[in-house]
Enzyme design. Structure first.
Site, mmCIF file in Angstrom:
data_model
loop_
_atom_site.group_PDB
_atom_site.id
_atom_site.type_symbol
_atom_site.label_atom_id
_atom_site.label_comp_id
_atom_site.label_asym_id
_atom_site.label_seq_id
_atom_site.Cartn_x
_atom_site.Cartn_y
_atom_site.Cartn_z
ATOM 1 N N LYS A 173 0.598 -0.932 0.279
ATOM 2 C CA LYS A 173 -0.086 0.193 -0.454
ATOM 3 C C LYS A 173 1.301 1.788 0.132
ATOM 4 O O LYS A 173 0.508 2.830 -0.491
ATOM 5 C CB LYS A 173 -0.970 -0.274 0.845
ATOM 6 C CG LYS A 173 -1.753 1.339 1.481
ATOM 7 C CD LYS A 173 -2.132 1.742 0.265
ATOM 8 C CE LYS A 173 -3.677 2.807 0.877
ATOM 9 N NZ LYS A 173 -4.177 2.917 -0.282
ATOM 10 N N LYS A 241 0.971 11.198 5.284
ATOM 11 C CA LYS A 241 1.493 10.686 6.242
ATOM 12 C C LYS A 241 2.132 9.419 5.590
ATOM 13 O O LYS A 241 3.051 8.746 6.645
ATOM 14 C CB LYS A 241 -0.109 9.838 7.195
ATOM 15 C CG LYS A 241 -0.313 8.342 7.725
ATOM 16 C CD LYS A 241 -1.428 8.573 8.119
ATOM 17 C CE LYS A 241 -2.150 8.109 7.230
ATOM 18 N NZ LYS A 241 -2.740 6.649 6.314
HETATM 19 P P1 NAP Z 1 -11.294 10.067 7.683
HETATM 20 O O1 NAP Z 1 -12.027 10.813 6.995
HETATM 21 O O2 NAP Z 1 -9.815 10.898 7.947
HETATM 22 O O3 NAP Z 1 -10.967 9.135 9.364
HETATM 23 C C1 NAP Z 1 -10.649 9.217 9.797
HETATM 24 C C2 NAP Z 1 -11.087 8.187 11.584
HETATM 25 O O4 NAP Z 1 -9.894 6.897 12.335
HETATM 26 C C3 NAP Z 1 -12.301 8.440 11.730
HETATM 27 O O5 NAP Z 1 -13.321 7.358 12.202
HETATM 28 C C4 NAP Z 1 -11.567 8.552 13.433
HETATM 29 O O6 NAP Z 1 -12.471 8.715 14.198
HETATM 30 C C5 NAP Z 1 -10.651 7.647 13.442
HETATM 31 N N1 NAP Z 1 -9.938 7.666 14.115
HETATM 32 C C6 NAP Z 1 -8.807 9.227 13.918
HETATM 33 N N2 NAP Z 1 -7.704 8.654 14.730
HETATM 34 C C7 NAP Z 1 -7.745 8.105 16.240
HETATM 35 C C8 NAP Z 1 -8.088 7.433 17.600
HETATM 36 N N3 NAP Z 1 -6.625 8.640 18.045
HETATM 37 N N4 NAP Z 1 -8.678 6.801 18.184
HETATM 38 C C9 NAP Z 1 -9.476 6.521 17.275
HETATM 39 N N5 NAP Z 1 -9.845 5.996 16.427
HETATM 40 C C10 NAP Z 1 -9.370 7.817 15.544
HETATM 41 O O7 NAP Z 1 -9.993 9.248 7.056
HETATM 42 P P2 NAP Z 1 -10.750 7.851 5.562
HETATM 43 O O8 NAP Z 1 -10.141 8.333 4.472
HETATM 44 O O9 NAP Z 1 -11.674 7.261 6.493
HETATM 45 O O10 NAP Z 1 -9.262 6.765 5.501
HETATM 46 C C11 NAP Z 1 -9.311 5.995 6.503
HETATM 47 C C12 NAP Z 1 -7.641 5.752 6.934
HETATM 48 O O11 NAP Z 1 -7.570 4.272 5.441
HETATM 49 C C13 NAP Z 1 -6.531 5.979 6.280
HETATM 50 O O12 NAP Z 1 -5.365 4.859 7.099
HETATM 51 C C14 NAP Z 1 -6.013 6.157 5.258
HETATM 52 O O13 NAP Z 1 -5.291 6.396 4.468
HETATM 53 C C15 NAP Z 1 -6.413 5.202 4.272
HETATM 54 N N6 NAP Z 1 -7.383 5.157 2.934
HETATM 55 C C16 NAP Z 1 -8.112 6.133 2.274
HETATM 56 C C17 NAP Z 1 -8.134 6.660 1.429
HETATM 57 C C18 NAP Z 1 -9.701 7.167 0.443
HETATM 58 O O14 NAP Z 1 -9.540 8.194 -0.301
HETATM 59 N N7 NAP Z 1 -9.303 8.158 2.253
HETATM 60 C C19 NAP Z 1 -8.111 5.718 0.099
HETATM 61 C C20 NAP Z 1 -7.370 4.239 0.849
HETATM 62 C C21 NAP Z 1 -7.082 4.607 1.712
HETATM 63 P P3 NAP Z 1 -13.707 10.186 14.593
HETATM 64 O O15 NAP Z 1 -14.249 10.534 13.589
HETATM 65 O O16 NAP Z 1 -13.482 10.052 16.112
HETATM 66 O O17 NAP Z 1 -12.689 10.904 14.572
#
Ligand code: NAP
Length: 284
Positions: A173, A241
């Site tokens: 990844k 990150k």
């Molecule tokens: P996001 O919208 O920023 O959501 C982050 C999630 O993590 C939320 O549920 C947040 O909770 C939780 N979180 C963050 N810090 C935390 C903590 N200290 N304790 C507990 N929960 C915590 O991110 P996303 O876009 O869904 O991405 C999630 C993951 O997938 C990341 O690692 C990202 O790099 C990866 N990813 C993202 C994409 C994309 O296109 N977005 C594609 C592939 C992979 P809260 O709601 O309480 O803040």
């Protein structure tokens, strides 16, 4: 109704549409998110909720995690009412977040000691692919555990491939996201250069998207640039990150270094916006 009880932790931009695929596939899903306001849509679809990761794992067999980063994973496993505060023998925990291979190895060892399995299973694709169950899933960890949960992963993605032992999915990844960073900066710089020479954004992207270098990425992000839409599908702070995680395991190429500098410089202003908002930073 599918009989496996699934626990889902993390309802961000990706977690919500991914968990929705499992509810639609008739699995019984229990959700947990740190911020409760994000649970509404899934509750409406029929998911039940847990107050803590501890409560969630007690009631489920397969636990999927989709949270931001290593610090979030640390909290989910080792927090006061985290997964490791419960009896977890026999459970399979799938971490689909993009995190370091190091934290996956650490959590996998601790899971094994407690009689559970840990798979790292990050995804390629963004919100659009998550909404349609078309993500690409790359997995590291125990082969038998992978085979057991493959039908679940195939509801979330169009393919799920096991690459090797714990951390292999994370490494793949990070490699893919270093290419994503280069694509993003490249597309943004190309548009800015063409604009400076008097070519309209729409005209340039029409040519790009009908030519030999067109791909899904240039189409989706090209549309976002034209619409001035920087609502985060993949937040810019997350690519910073990922480039730092790749650097930590040895990525040291000239292009990767340049991309890290660019995205780091853009984070202060645009970190919460989509990664293509780097175009605004480049223009400035
Ligand atoms: P996001 O919208 O920023 O959501 C982050 C999630 O993590 C939320 O549920 C947040 O909770 C939780 N979180 C963050 N810090 C935390 C903590 N200290 N304790 C507990 N929960 C915590 O991110 P996303 O876009 O869904 O991405 C999630 C993951 O997938 C990341 O690692 C990202 O790099 C990866 N990813 C993202 C994409 C994309 O296109 N977005 C594609 C592939 C992979 P809260 O709601 O309480 O803040």
């Amino acid at each position: 109704m599918n009989t496996t009880k699934i626990g889902w932790i993390g309802l961000g931009n990706m977690g919500i549409p991914m968990a929705e695929q499992l509810v639609k596939a008739d699995y019984s899903v229990i959700i947990y998110n740190r911020s409760k306001d994000k649970e509404a849509a899934l509750k409406e679809m029929g998911a039940s909720t847990a107050e803590t990761p501890q409560e969630l794992i007690k009631a489920t067999e397969v636990i999927v995690i989709m949270v931001a980063d290593d610090a979030a994973i640390e909290q989910i496993f080792n927090g006061a009412e985290g997964l490791f505060s419960a009896e977890i023998s026999g459970k399979i925990i799938i971490n689909m977040s993009t995190v370091s291979p190091a934290i996956s190895k650490e959590m996998a060892i601790m899971c094994k000691k407690r009689g559970a399995e840990y798979l790292d299973a990050p995804v390629s694709g963004s919100v659009k692919q998550a909404e349609t169950g078309l993500l690409v899933i790359m997995v590291g960890g125990d082969e038998a555990a992978f085979e057991q949960v493959k039908p679940i992963l195939e509801k979330i993605g169009k393919m799920a491939v096991r690459l090797g032992d714990t951390g292999a999915g994370n490494v793949a990844k990070l490699a893919i996201n270093s290419l994503l960073a280069l694509y993003t900066q490249g597309l943004a710089e190309t548009v800015v250069f063409a604009n400076q020479q008097g070519i309209k954004t729409e005209d340039l992207l029409n040519l790009v998207n009908n030519g030999a270098i067109a791909n899904t990425f240039t189409k989706i992000k090209g549309d976002a640039i034209i619409a001035n839409n920087y609502k985060p599908a993949f937040a810019l702070k997350h690519i910073v990150k990922d480039l730092n995680l790749a650097k930590a395991i040895g990525l040291d190429s000239p292009l990767a270094k340049t991309a890290l500098n660019t995205f780091e410089a853009a984070t202060a202003k645009y970190g919460e916006e989509d990664l293509i908002s780097v175009i605004k930073h480049i223009k400035e």
